[in-house]
Write a protein that holds these residues in place. Structure first.
Motif, mmCIF file in Angstrom:
data_model
loop_
_atom_site.group_PDB
_atom_site.id
_atom_site.type_symbol
_atom_site.label_atom_id
_atom_site.label_comp_id
_atom_site.label_asym_id
_atom_site.label_seq_id
_atom_site.Cartn_x
_atom_site.Cartn_y
_atom_site.Cartn_z
ATOM 1 N N ALA A 4 0.771 -1.362 0.060
ATOM 2 C CA ALA A 4 0.167 -0.046 0.048
ATOM 3 C C ALA A 4 0.918 1.464 -0.030
ATOM 4 O O ALA A 4 0.413 2.474 0.293
ATOM 5 N N GLN A 5 2.176 1.421 -0.183
ATOM 6 C CA GLN A 5 2.857 2.381 -0.579
ATOM 7 C C GLN A 5 4.203 1.856 -1.236
ATOM 8 O O GLN A 5 4.421 0.806 -1.390
ATOM 9 N N TRP A 6 4.557 2.946 -2.127
ATOM 10 C CA TRP A 6 5.812 3.014 -2.788
ATOM 11 C C TRP A 6 6.674 3.975 -2.868
ATOM 12 O O TRP A 6 6.281 5.235 -2.785
ATOM 13 N N ARG A 7 7.845 3.733 -2.235
ATOM 14 C CA ARG A 7 9.197 4.789 -2.500
ATOM 15 C C ARG A 7 8.815 5.911 -1.355
ATOM 16 O O ARG A 7 9.362 7.095 -1.440
ATOM 17 N N HIS A 8 7.824 5.554 -0.532
ATOM 18 C CA HIS A 8 7.421 6.699 0.466
ATOM 19 C C HIS A 8 6.913 7.922 -0.331
ATOM 20 O O HIS A 8 7.192 9.079 0.121
ATOM 21 N N GLU A 9 6.318 7.809 -1.348
ATOM 22 C CA GLU A 9 5.961 8.930 -2.290
ATOM 23 C C GLU A 9 4.494 8.668 -2.992
ATOM 24 O O GLU A 9 3.983 9.509 -3.139
ATOM 25 N N ALA A 10 4.037 7.306 -2.836
ATOM 26 C CA ALA A 10 2.751 7.043 -3.065
ATOM 27 C C ALA A 10 2.055 6.192 -2.104
ATOM 28 O O ALA A 10 2.748 5.099 -1.509
ATOM 29 N N PHE A 11 0.873 6.657 -1.648
ATOM 30 C CA PHE A 11 0.471 6.257 -0.377
ATOM 31 C C PHE A 11 -1.215 5.715 -0.672
ATOM 32 O O PHE A 11 -1.921 6.459 -0.808
ATOM 33 N N GLY A 12 -1.422 4.422 -0.341
ATOM 34 C CA GLY A 12 -2.851 3.948 -0.218
ATOM 35 C C GLY A 12 -3.628 4.408 1.182
ATOM 36 O O GLY A 12 -3.067 4.477 2.211
ATOM 37 N N ILE A 13 -4.595 5.443 1.062
ATOM 38 C CA ILE A 13 -5.422 5.740 2.104
ATOM 39 C C ILE A 13 -6.701 4.890 2.352
ATOM 40 O O ILE A 13 -7.097 4.880 3.634
ATOM 41 N N SER A 14 -7.160 4.283 1.429
ATOM 42 C CA SER A 14 -8.373 3.363 1.794
ATOM 43 C C SER A 14 -8.163 2.339 0.603
ATOM 44 O O SER A 14 -7.517 2.548 -0.443
ATOM 45 N N TYR A 15 -9.025 1.405 0.477
ATOM 46 C CA TYR A 15 -9.158 0.451 -0.517
ATOM 47 C C TYR A 15 -10.448 0.136 -0.915
ATOM 48 O O TYR A 15 -11.691 0.515 -0.244
ATOM 49 N N GLU A 16 -10.598 -0.310 -2.110
ATOM 50 C CA GLU A 16 -12.007 -0.558 -2.744
ATOM 51 C C GLU A 16 -12.102 -1.807 -3.536
ATOM 52 O O GLU A 16 -11.607 -1.952 -4.440
ATOM 53 N N PRO A 17 -12.801 -2.744 -2.918
ATOM 54 C CA PRO A 17 -13.135 -3.969 -3.711
ATOM 55 C C PRO A 17 -13.894 -3.641 -4.971
ATOM 56 O O PRO A 17 -14.738 -2.912 -5.107
ATOM 57 N N VAL A 18 -13.346 -4.327 -6.205
ATOM 58 C CA VAL A 18 -13.964 -4.207 -7.421
ATOM 59 C C VAL A 18 -15.303 -5.423 -7.585
ATOM 60 O O VAL A 18 -14.953 -6.442 -7.252
ATOM 61 N N LEU B 183 -6.832 0.220 -15.973
ATOM 62 C CA LEU B 183 -6.385 -0.148 -14.995
ATOM 63 C C LEU B 183 -7.059 -1.959 -14.534
ATOM 64 O O LEU B 183 -6.334 -2.979 -14.634
ATOM 65 N N LEU B 184 -8.255 -1.953 -14.484
ATOM 66 C CA LEU B 184 -8.967 -3.220 -14.086
ATOM 67 C C LEU B 184 -9.035 -4.016 -15.266
ATOM 68 O O LEU B 184 -8.760 -5.490 -14.909
ATOM 69 N N ALA B 185 -9.159 -3.760 -16.366
ATOM 70 C CA ALA B 185 -9.303 -4.335 -17.340
ATOM 71 C C ALA B 185 -7.865 -4.986 -17.763
ATOM 72 O O ALA B 185 -7.592 -6.353 -18.040
ATOM 73 N N THR B 186 -7.032 -4.612 -17.788
ATOM 74 C CA THR B 186 -5.523 -4.791 -17.828
ATOM 75 C C THR B 186 -5.033 -6.003 -16.512
ATOM 76 O O THR B 186 -4.478 -6.896 -16.836
ATOM 77 N N GLN B 187 -5.569 -5.445 -15.283
ATOM 78 C CA GLN B 187 -5.302 -6.743 -14.227
ATOM 79 C C GLN B 187 -6.075 -7.913 -14.470
ATOM 80 O O GLN B 187 -5.426 -8.819 -14.359
ATOM 81 N N ASP B 188 -7.244 -7.845 -15.120
ATOM 82 C CA ASP B 188 -8.012 -9.047 -15.273
ATOM 83 C C ASP B 188 -7.107 -9.669 -16.197
ATOM 84 O O ASP B 188 -7.105 -10.961 -16.219
ATOM 85 N N GLY B 189 -6.600 -8.954 -17.473
ATOM 86 C CA GLY B 189 -5.936 -9.719 -18.357
ATOM 87 C C GLY B 189 -4.740 -10.658 -17.798
ATOM 88 O O GLY B 189 -4.377 -11.686 -18.316
ATOM 89 N N GLN B 190 -4.085 -9.992 -16.920
ATOM 90 C CA GLN B 190 -2.828 -10.581 -16.279
ATOM 91 C C GLN B 190 -3.251 -11.591 -15.050
ATOM 92 O O GLN B 190 -2.265 -12.627 -15.095
ATOM 93 N N ARG B 191 -4.303 -11.615 -14.652
ATOM 94 C CA ARG B 191 -4.842 -12.454 -13.545
ATOM 95 C C ARG B 191 -5.481 -13.835 -13.903
ATOM 96 O O ARG B 191 -5.439 -14.925 -13.388
ATOM 97 N N GLY B 192 -6.475 -13.462 -14.986
ATOM 98 C CA GLY B 192 -7.541 -14.457 -15.338
ATOM 99 C C GLY B 192 -7.426 -14.909 -16.638
ATOM 100 O O GLY B 192 -7.483 -14.468 -17.638
ATOM 101 N N SER B 193 -7.309 -16.406 -16.753
ATOM 102 C CA SER B 193 -7.278 -16.931 -18.365
ATOM 103 C C SER B 193 -8.491 -16.736 -19.042
ATOM 104 O O SER B 193 -8.341 -16.867 -20.288
ATOM 105 N N MET B 194 -9.595 -16.375 -18.390
ATOM 106 C CA MET B 194 -10.763 -16.212 -19.237
ATOM 107 C C MET B 194 -11.162 -14.803 -19.738
ATOM 108 O O MET B 194 -12.262 -14.643 -20.107
#
Length: 354
Positions: free
Chosen positions: A124-138, A187-198
């Motif tokens: 939830a953070q990267w390089r101390h420059e990007a920070f997740g403040i909440s999360y959102e189930p899709v 973002l979500l469509a590309t993540q689906d493409g990486q995670r799901g074979s269907m």
């Protein structure tokens, strides 16, 4: 990392699609003598985030806050176009994790480290420059009046079977994001493409069913609430939950095969005119009090566990958090983006076939 031709192509694509007119702006005057100012560009609706700002001003009554509601794609494009200007934002808060990551990668963010940021889980953070403040189930969201409970899909495979059913119950009645206009949808469509074979088969079936495409979550939820659509795929779940609490005939399905989790991500841009106030606001958002306000008042899911729960654990069950970091840059490469969009357009046009 220097920007190559792919980076310039991305910038041209995004800036070309950015709205010329500013979004809705709300000024929250200081509650006492004004001693500080903070300007935020955020993709969260003003009416949702207003409760968070109000609580922050209870703690810091001398801070005036200007909040501008900007879609994720425009947050990125407008920052690059207007940075250094008088209206430059002090903080960017967006669910467009990939575009926030690119700003960090390209040297546009200021670092911040504190006890609050150190409490974040690694994803939830990267390089101390990007920070997740909440999360959102899709989620998938459906109309409880038009889609019988027995036919509600619980996995992507079941959704694919419903889309292919002989009686075509979702033909002209299914929707999702237009990934050419929605950076979150992309973002979500590309993540689906990486995670799901269907993923490819599912996109093709959506196209065959005359899928309705929109840029914003609220519009999709309006259409499924009214019955114009029976089901929408890959949308942010908290917005639907708020409508259910207001009486809308909606149901939410977090897919059992895997549920993507988007982080609402904060970045302090290098051009910030009030970086210390931005750092103070970020620490508030990640404090126990700020996380509680995000959860109870804004109805957003807090990134940090409540007191007494295990520190730094991932969201539960089948949740798959999208991790901040360089992996998000892959599909922002100009060639990768063009290839993905060409394949996506081909799937969406299948409905026009024989």
């Amino acid at each position: 990392m220097r920007r190559g031709w792919g980076g310039w192509l991305l910038l041209l694509l995004v800036v070309g699609q950015a709205s010329a007119a500013p979004g809705d702006v709300q000024r929250f005057p200081a509650r006492g003598a004004a001693t500080a100012q903070l300007r935020i560009h955020g993709s969260t609706d003003i009416e949702v985030f207003a409760t968070v700002i109000a609580d922050y001003q209870r703690l810091h009554p001398g801070t005036e806050i200007l909040y501008e509601d900007v879609i994720t794609q425009d947050i990125y494009a407008r920052y690059l176009r207007d940075r250094g200007g008088a209206q430059a934002p002090d903080m960017l808060i967006s669910s467009g994790m990939d575009l926030q990551t690119k700003l960090v990668n390209d040297g546009h963010a200021l670092p911040h480290r504190s006890a609050q940021t150190d409490a974040l889980p690694p994803w939830a953070q990267w390089r101390h420059e990007a920070f997740g403040i909440s999360y959102e189930p899709v989620a998938m969201v459906y109309n409880t009046r038009t889609l019988p409970a027995a036919r509600v899909p619980r996995t992507r495979r079941q959704l694919l079977e419903l889309l292919r059913a002989p009686d075509a119950p979702l033909h002209g009645k299914v929707g999702t994001y237009d990934v050419e206009r929605s950076s979150v949808g992309y973002l979500l469509a590309t993540q689906d493409g990486q995670r799901g074979s269907m993923a490819g088969a599912l996109l093709g079936a959506l196209g065959d069913n005359g899928v309705h495409l929109e840029e914003r979550t609220g519009v999709l939820l309006d259409q499924v609430s009214s019955g114009k659509l029976s089901l929408v795929y890959n949308v942010l779940g908290s917005y639907a939950q708020a409508r259910i609490e207001a009486g809308a005939p909606l149901g939410i399905v977090e897919p059992e095969d895997y549920t993507l989790v988007v982080l609402r991500t904060a970045v302090i841009p290098r051009s910030s005119r009030h970086p210390e106030e931005a750092r103070r606001f970020l620490d508030y958002l990640l404090s126990p009090r700020g996380q509680q306000v995000l959860s109870r008042e804004a109805r957003l899911m807090p990134i940090l566990p409540a007191q007494g729960q295990q520190r730094g654990r991932s969201p539960e069950r089948s949740y798959r958090p999208i991790q901040l970091g360089p992996g998000l840059l892959v599909y922002l490469d100009g060639l990768k983006r063009r290839q993905f969009l060409e394949a996506w357009r081909g799937s969406m046009r299948q409905q026009a076939g024989p």
